[in-house]
Design a protein around this motif. Structure first.
Motif, PDB file in Angstrom:
ATOM      1  N   ALA A  87      38.880  28.289   2.703  1.00 42.33           N
ATOM      2  CA  ALA A  87      37.518  28.436   2.180  1.00 42.33           C
ATOM      3  C   ALA A  87      36.907  27.078   1.851  1.00 42.33           C
ATOM      4  O   ALA A  87      35.734  26.825   2.146  1.00 42.33           O
ATOM      5  N   GLN A  88      37.692  26.195   1.241  1.00 42.21           N
ATOM      6  CA  GLN A  88      37.189  24.852   0.908  1.00 42.21           C
ATOM      7  C   GLN A  88      36.856  24.082   2.182  1.00 42.21           C
ATOM      8  O   GLN A  88      35.861  23.371   2.248  1.00 42.21           O
TER       9      GLN A  88
ATOM     10  N   TYR B 156      35.812  25.345   5.019  1.00 45.89           N
ATOM     11  CA  TYR B 156      34.529  25.868   5.508  1.00 45.89           C
ATOM     12  C   TYR B 156      33.366  25.378   4.648  1.00 45.89           C
ATOM     13  O   TYR B 156      32.298  25.064   5.168  1.00 45.89           O
ATOM     14  N   ARG B 157      33.576  25.289   3.337  1.00 47.42           N
ATOM     15  CA  ARG B 157      32.510  24.767   2.460  1.00 47.42           C
ATOM     16  C   ARG B 157      32.191  23.322   2.816  1.00 47.42           C
ATOM     17  O   ARG B 157      31.027  22.926   2.859  1.00 47.42           O
ATOM     18  N   LEU B 158      33.226  22.530   3.068  1.00 46.42           N
ATOM     19  CA  LEU B 158      33.001  21.121   3.436  1.00 46.42           C
ATOM     20  C   LEU B 158      32.251  21.002   4.758  1.00 46.42           C
ATOM     21  O   LEU B 158      31.397  20.125   4.915  1.00 46.42           O
TER      22      LEU B 158
ATOM     23  N   GLU C 117      30.084  23.196   5.871  1.00 48.36           N
ATOM     24  CA  GLU C 117      28.707  23.582   5.574  1.00 48.36           C
ATOM     25  C   GLU C 117      27.976  22.468   4.820  1.00 48.36           C
ATOM     26  O   GLU C 117      26.812  22.172   5.095  1.00 48.36           O
ATOM     27  N   VAL C 118      28.670  21.815   3.875  1.00 49.75           N
ATOM     28  CA  VAL C 118      28.080  20.680   3.150  1.00 49.75           C
ATOM     29  C   VAL C 118      27.741  19.562   4.124  1.00 49.75           C
ATOM     30  O   VAL C 118      26.660  18.971   4.071  1.00 49.75           O
ATOM     31  N   SER C 119      28.653  19.285   5.037  1.00 50.61           N
ATOM     32  CA  SER C 119      28.418  18.238   6.024  1.00 50.61           C
ATOM     33  C   SER C 119      27.212  18.571   6.900  1.00 50.61           C
ATOM     34  O   SER C 119      26.382  17.710   7.190  1.00 50.61           O
TER      35      SER C 119
ATOM     36  N   GLN D 252      28.647  18.517  -4.014  1.00 53.42           N
ATOM     37  CA  GLN D 252      28.909  19.546  -3.010  1.00 53.42           C
ATOM     38  C   GLN D 252      28.224  20.844  -3.406  1.00 53.42           C
ATOM     39  O   GLN D 252      27.701  21.556  -2.556  1.00 53.42           O
ATOM     40  N   ARG D 253      28.213  21.127  -4.688  1.00 50.73           N
ATOM     41  CA  ARG D 253      27.598  22.372  -5.164  1.00 50.73           C
ATOM     42  C   ARG D 253      26.108  22.408  -4.806  1.00 50.73           C
ATOM     43  O   ARG D 253      25.590  23.416  -4.332  1.00 50.73           O
TER      44      ARG D 253
ATOM     45  N   LEU E  10      25.694  22.759  -1.054  1.00 49.95           N
ATOM     46  CA  LEU E  10      25.937  24.146  -0.668  1.00 49.95           C
ATOM     47  C   LEU E  10      24.745  25.026  -1.018  1.00 49.95           C
ATOM     48  O   LEU E  10      24.366  25.912  -0.259  1.00 49.95           O
TER      49      LEU E  10
ATOM     50  N   SER F 204      22.171  24.449   1.558  1.00 51.46           N
ATOM     51  CA  SER F 204      22.596  24.530   2.959  1.00 51.46           C
ATOM     52  C   SER F 204      21.922  25.660   3.719  1.00 51.46           C
ATOM     53  O   SER F 204      21.673  25.541   4.903  1.00 51.46           O
TER      54      SER F 204
END
Length: 142
Positions: free
Chosen positions: A21-22, A24-26, A28-30, A64-65, A68, A71
């Motif tokens: 999950a982390q 995938y979050r990274l 999406e952040v990128s 990151q929050r 996200l 995003s």
């Protein structure tokens, strides 16, 4: 490298020590940071003085929050940034145009000004065409 039998979760854990999950979050952040960064670059490709590190210039100081959170609407955020940058870029162009006018006063033709501005433009990492354009902008406001 992810093997045919391995999973994304196993790869993220083994390679980076993070959960699936982390990872995938990274990603999406990128993606969101890239869209916003592209908008900034499109509005003003590089500092006219070439004195900024592109990577540092694009460090928005956002967590990151926050990335996200935006995003899902990164294109709208990029449009907002571009609209807000436009007046700042006009002021920047005027300031550089005024510098060009100090070196090549208004009474000189573009051809005569080009001879005087070539060295300055080279020193500040600006193209001569852009230097002449912002000089005209400082003269006419167009």
């Amino acid at each position: 490298m992810l093997s045919a039998t391995g999973s994304w979760a196993a790869y993220a854990e083994a390679e980076f020590g993070i959960s699936r999950a982390q990872a995938y979050r990274l990603i999406e952040v990128s993606r969101a940071a890239g869209i916003v960064g592209d908008a900034v670059i499109a509005a003003d490709p590089v500092s006219c003085m070439r004195d900024t590190d592109t990577a540092a210039a694009l460090d928005f100081g956002l967590s990151q929050r926050v990335l996200l959170a935006v995003s899902g609407c990164a294109e709208q955020v990029a449009d907002l940034i571009a609209r807000r940058l436009a007046p700042l870029l006009a002021v920047s162009a005027l300031a550089i145009g005024e510098l060009m006018l100090e070196v090549a006063p208004a009474y000189l033709s573009d051809h005569q000004a080009a001879d005087r501005l070539a060295l300055l433009c080279d020193e500040i990492g600006e193209t001569l065409d852009h230097g002449l354009a912002v000089r005209r902008y400082a003269l006419t406001g167009d």
